[in-house]
Design a protein around this motif. Sequence first.
Motif, PDB file in Angstrom:
ATOM      1  N   ALA A 181       0.878  -0.950  -0.245  1.00  0.00           N
ATOM      2  CA  ALA A 181      -0.042  -0.082   0.069  1.00  0.00           C
ATOM      3  C   ALA A 181       0.701   1.233  -0.099  1.00  0.00           C
ATOM      4  CB  ALA A 181      -1.074   0.025   1.197  1.00  0.00           C
ATOM      5  N   THR A 234      -5.637   3.208   4.811  1.00  0.00           N
ATOM      6  CA  THR A 234      -4.435   1.941   5.614  1.00  0.00           C
ATOM      7  C   THR A 234      -3.179   2.620   5.705  1.00  0.00           C
ATOM      8  OG1 THR A 234      -4.798   0.862   3.302  1.00  0.00           O
ATOM      9  CG2 THR A 234      -2.719   0.282   4.861  1.00  0.00           C
ATOM     10  N   PRO A 291       1.503  -2.638   4.415  1.00  0.00           N
ATOM     11  CA  PRO A 291       0.642  -3.112   4.645  1.00  0.00           C
ATOM     12  C   PRO A 291       0.640  -3.439   3.193  1.00  0.00           C
ATOM     13  CG  PRO A 291       0.055  -0.871   4.978  1.00  0.00           C
ATOM     14  CD  PRO A 291       2.143  -1.121   5.052  1.00  0.00           C
ATOM     15  N   VAL A 301      -2.338  -4.228  -0.525  1.00  0.00           N
ATOM     16  CA  VAL A 301      -3.670  -4.257  -1.355  1.00  0.00           C
ATOM     17  C   VAL A 301      -3.851  -5.552  -1.795  1.00  0.00           C
ATOM     18  CG1 VAL A 301      -4.749  -2.730  -2.635  1.00  0.00           C
ATOM     19  CG2 VAL A 301      -3.544  -1.668  -0.314  1.00  0.00           C
ATOM     20  N   ASP A 321      -7.885  -3.933   1.885  1.00  0.00           N
ATOM     21  CA  ASP A 321      -6.984  -3.602   2.066  1.00  0.00           C
ATOM     22  C   ASP A 321      -7.311  -3.826   3.641  1.00  0.00           C
ATOM     23  OD1 ASP A 321      -8.940  -1.394   3.403  1.00  0.00           O
ATOM     24  OD2 ASP A 321      -9.055  -0.289   1.721  1.00  0.00           O
ATOM     25  N   THR A 322      -6.735  -3.312   4.738  1.00  0.00           N
ATOM     26  CA  THR A 322      -6.763  -3.875   5.833  1.00  0.00           C
ATOM     27  C   THR A 322      -6.895  -2.665   7.264  1.00  0.00           C
ATOM     28  OG1 THR A 322      -4.410  -3.030   6.234  1.00  0.00           O
ATOM     29  CG2 THR A 322      -3.878  -5.080   5.572  1.00  0.00           C
ATOM     30  N   ALA A 323      -7.224  -1.547   6.287  1.00  0.00           N
ATOM     31  CA  ALA A 323      -8.249  -0.463   7.099  1.00  0.00           C
ATOM     32  C   ALA A 323      -9.614  -0.235   7.367  1.00  0.00           C
ATOM     33  CB  ALA A 323      -8.126   1.009   6.768  1.00  0.00           C
ATOM     34  N   GLY A 330     -11.049  -5.258   8.416  1.00  0.00           N
ATOM     35  CA  GLY A 330     -10.418  -4.672   6.919  1.00  0.00           C
ATOM     36  C   GLY A 330     -11.400  -4.493   6.005  1.00  0.00           C
TER      37      GLY A 330
END
Length: 158
Positions: free
Chosen positions: A16, A59, A73, A75, A92-94, A132
Amino acid sequence: MSSEPSLRLARTTLPALLSTPAAARSFLRRTLAAWGLDPHRDTAELVMSELVTNAVKATPHPAPPHADLRDAPLVTVELRATAHVLRICVEDTAPGHPTLRTAPTDAETGRGLFLVAALSTRWNTTPTPTGGKSTWAELALAGSEHAGPLPGSAVPRG
């Protein structure tokens, strides 16, 4: 649509970073060329760029003094196509979900999801088990403006 036998799938995972949207567009161009879907490239690239850019911006990144590309991180970009629909999915991890917001007329950013909504037949965000999200958009392919959703699709947001 689930009765359609020719589901094509391609996936890549990228760090990311600010350069990730360009790498994702390159992946998309190569994939669409291999699938014979070049006529849909421009619209798909714009949708891909917006989804990946949102994912990268959302992220969380490691603090700069300890930043290392290996710690960035990730994507994940996934493309799925049938004869009627191209689905672009970015994971994504957000936490949280993107939402349509009205941007001030003089703002240089903030219109990406409006473009995604305008260019796609449907889009949505679903949470992932890791906390995410997966944000996707479906594009109708030539002659299929009224095509049904791909398996796993939901009612569009916004």
